[in-house]
Design a protein around this motif. Sequence first.
Motif, PDB file in Angstrom:
ATOM      1  N   GLN A  72       0.835  -1.209   0.000  1.00  0.00           N
ATOM      2  CA  GLN A  72       0.000   0.000   0.000  1.00  0.00           C
ATOM      3  C   GLN A  72       0.868   1.258   0.000  1.00  0.00           C
ATOM      4  OE1 GLN A  72      -2.432  -0.640   3.452  1.00  0.00           O
ATOM      5  NE2 GLN A  72      -3.993  -1.833   2.348  1.00  0.00           N
ATOM      6  N   VAL A  73       1.919   1.231   0.860  1.00  0.00           N
ATOM      7  CA  VAL A  73       2.836   2.378   0.910  1.00  0.00           C
ATOM      8  C   VAL A  73       3.533   2.566  -0.434  1.00  0.00           C
ATOM      9  CG1 VAL A  73       4.969   3.236   1.949  1.00  0.00           C
ATOM     10  CG2 VAL A  73       3.201   2.252   3.400  1.00  0.00           C
ATOM     11  N   ASN A  74       3.944   1.444  -1.031  1.00  0.00           N
ATOM     12  CA  ASN A  74       4.609   1.509  -2.331  1.00  0.00           C
ATOM     13  C   ASN A  74       3.685   2.078  -3.400  1.00  0.00           C
ATOM     14  OD1 ASN A  74       6.880   0.816  -4.134  1.00  0.00           O
ATOM     15  ND2 ASN A  74       5.436  -0.653  -5.000  1.00  0.00           N
ATOM     16  N   ASN A  75       2.407   1.622  -3.391  1.00  0.00           N
ATOM     17  CA  ASN A  75       1.428   2.147  -4.352  1.00  0.00           C
ATOM     18  C   ASN A  75       1.204   3.639  -4.146  1.00  0.00           C
ATOM     19  OD1 ASN A  75       1.070  -0.365  -5.525  1.00  0.00           O
ATOM     20  ND2 ASN A  75      -0.672  -0.909  -4.231  1.00  0.00           N
ATOM     21  N   ALA A  76       1.128   4.021  -2.870  1.00  0.00           N
ATOM     22  CA  ALA A  76       0.934   5.441  -2.556  1.00  0.00           C
ATOM     23  C   ALA A  76       2.122   6.261  -3.036  1.00  0.00           C
ATOM     24  CB  ALA A  76       0.724   5.629  -1.051  1.00  0.00           C
ATOM     25  N   LEU A  77       3.342   5.727  -2.824  1.00  0.00           N
ATOM     26  CA  LEU A  77       4.545   6.431  -3.280  1.00  0.00           C
ATOM     27  C   LEU A  77       4.583   6.526  -4.803  1.00  0.00           C
ATOM     28  CD1 LEU A  77       7.296   4.985  -0.902  1.00  0.00           C
ATOM     29  CD2 LEU A  77       6.537   7.371  -1.036  1.00  0.00           C
ATOM     30  N   GLU A  78       4.210   5.433  -5.471  1.00  0.00           N
ATOM     31  CA  GLU A  78       4.182   5.453  -6.936  1.00  0.00           C
ATOM     32  C   GLU A  78       3.174   6.480  -7.440  1.00  0.00           C
ATOM     33  OE1 GLU A  78       3.381   1.538  -8.304  1.00  0.00           O
ATOM     34  OE2 GLU A  78       5.440   0.822  -8.014  1.00  0.00           O
ATOM     35  N   LEU A  79       2.022   6.551  -6.764  1.00  0.00           N
ATOM     36  CA  LEU A  79       1.006   7.525  -7.154  1.00  0.00           C
ATOM     37  C   LEU A  79       1.514   8.945  -6.956  1.00  0.00           C
ATOM     38  CD1 LEU A  79      -1.898   8.020  -8.111  1.00  0.00           C
ATOM     39  CD2 LEU A  79      -2.632   7.934  -5.720  1.00  0.00           C
ATOM     40  N   ARG A  80       2.195   9.167  -5.809  1.00  0.00           N
ATOM     41  CA  ARG A  80       2.743  10.495  -5.533  1.00  0.00           C
ATOM     42  C   ARG A  80       3.831  10.857  -6.545  1.00  0.00           C
ATOM     43  NH1 ARG A  80       4.379  11.281   0.596  1.00  0.00           N
ATOM     44  NH2 ARG A  80       4.935  13.323  -0.300  1.00  0.00           N
ATOM     45  N   VAL A  81       4.672   9.871  -6.877  1.00  0.00           N
ATOM     46  CA  VAL A  81       5.727  10.116  -7.876  1.00  0.00           C
ATOM     47  C   VAL A  81       5.107  10.439  -9.230  1.00  0.00           C
ATOM     48  CG1 VAL A  81       7.574   9.009  -9.204  1.00  0.00           C
ATOM     49  CG2 VAL A  81       7.499   8.756  -6.721  1.00  0.00           C
TER      50      VAL A  81
END
Length: 378
Positions: A72-81
Motif C-alpha cells: 500500500q505504501v509503495n502504491n501510494a509512493l508510486e502515485l505520488r511520484v
Amino acid sequence: MALLVEVLLLLSVLHQEIAKPLQQLTAASNQLANGDFAIALDTTRQDELGGLASSFNSMAIQLKTSFIQLEQVNNALELRVEERTTTLQKTLEELRRTQTQMIQSEKMSALGQLVAGVAHEINNPVNFIHGNLTHIQNYAQDLLEFIQLYQYHYPNPVAEIQAEAKELDLEFIRDDLPKMLSSMKIGTNRISEIVRSLRNFSRLDEAEFKAVDIHEGINSTLLILQHRLKERPKCLAIEVVKNYGNLPLIICYPGQLNQVFMNILSNAIDALEDANQHRPPTEIASYPNTIWIHTCLVSENQIKIAIADNGLGVPETTLTRLFDPFFTTKDVGKGSGLGLSISYQIVTELHQGKLDCNSTQGLGAEFVITLPIEAKKN
C-alpha cells in the motif's frame, strides 16, 4: 526379537510425532519464502512443536500484514511520484510556453517598432510632397494658361522663341505635365495608404485593447506580405480572394490579432510555394495559387474568419499536433514551430475564441478563427 519390534514401533512413533511436523514446518518455510502466506500449521499439539507451529502461524500472519502495508505504501509512493512527475511536466510545458510567448512577443515588438519607425520616417517627406503637389499643380496650370494667353495675343513670335518652343516640344509638355502631376498625386496617395497600413499593423501609437475594424488588420497584413504574393523568380503569383461580410467593430487586442493573421497567411504562402514544387505546370495552370479570406457574423456575439489555400493540405497525423509549441514540418531554418502555437494562445486564451484547422491532404487547408465581438480584457 521383541526388542527389535519395540524399537521399530518407537521409531515409527518418533517419525509421526517429531519428524513429520518438522517436515511440515520446513515445507511451510519454503512456502513462506516463495511469498505464499496461506499457511495453517497444526496447533492442537500441547508440546513444544505445537507452540512452534502456533508461533510460525502468527509470524506468517504478521508478515502478510506487513507485506500488504508495504505494498500500500509503495502504491501510494508510486502515485505520488506519478502526480509529481505530471506536475513537473505541466510546469515544464508552462515554462516552455511562457518562453515562446516572450520570444515571440519580443520579436513582434521589435518588428512593430521597426515598422512604426519606417512608417514615421516615410510619412513626413511624403506628407510634404503630397501637400505641395496641389500647389505645383495650380502653378503649372497657371503657367500653361499664361503661355496659352501669350500665344493667343502673339501668334507669331520671333524666330528664336519659335525655335525654342519647337525644341521644348511645348505642345507635348502642355498635354503631359497635368497627367504627370496627377500620377504623382496618385502615387503619394498610395504611399500614404501604405504608411497608414504599416502604422495600423504595428498599432504602437494606439491603445492595446480597443474596438477596431478587423478587415483593416487583414488588409494591412496582406500589404506587408505583398512582396510574397507577387510573382518572383521561381515563385508564381498568388491570388487573394476576399469575401468580407458586414462585421461590427471588434473589441480586442488588434496588434496581437494582426500577429495571428501574419502567421496564418505566411503559412498559407509557404504551403503554396511548397505545393508548386510537387505539381506539374499543367495542374498549376488549371488550379492557380489562391488564398481565400472569408469573414462573416456567426451570431450576435461572434464572428468567423476563414483563411484557406489550395496547397497540399495537412496530413491527418500532423493535425493533432499542429498547435503544439516547437512542432514544425518545415525544413531546418525555415520555421521554429512557434507561430501557430502563439496564434492558438492569442485566439483561445487572450480573446476567448477558437482556432481550428480543417484539411484534406492534397486539397489544401483552412484555418477558422472564431472570435467574440467583445473579448474580456486580460
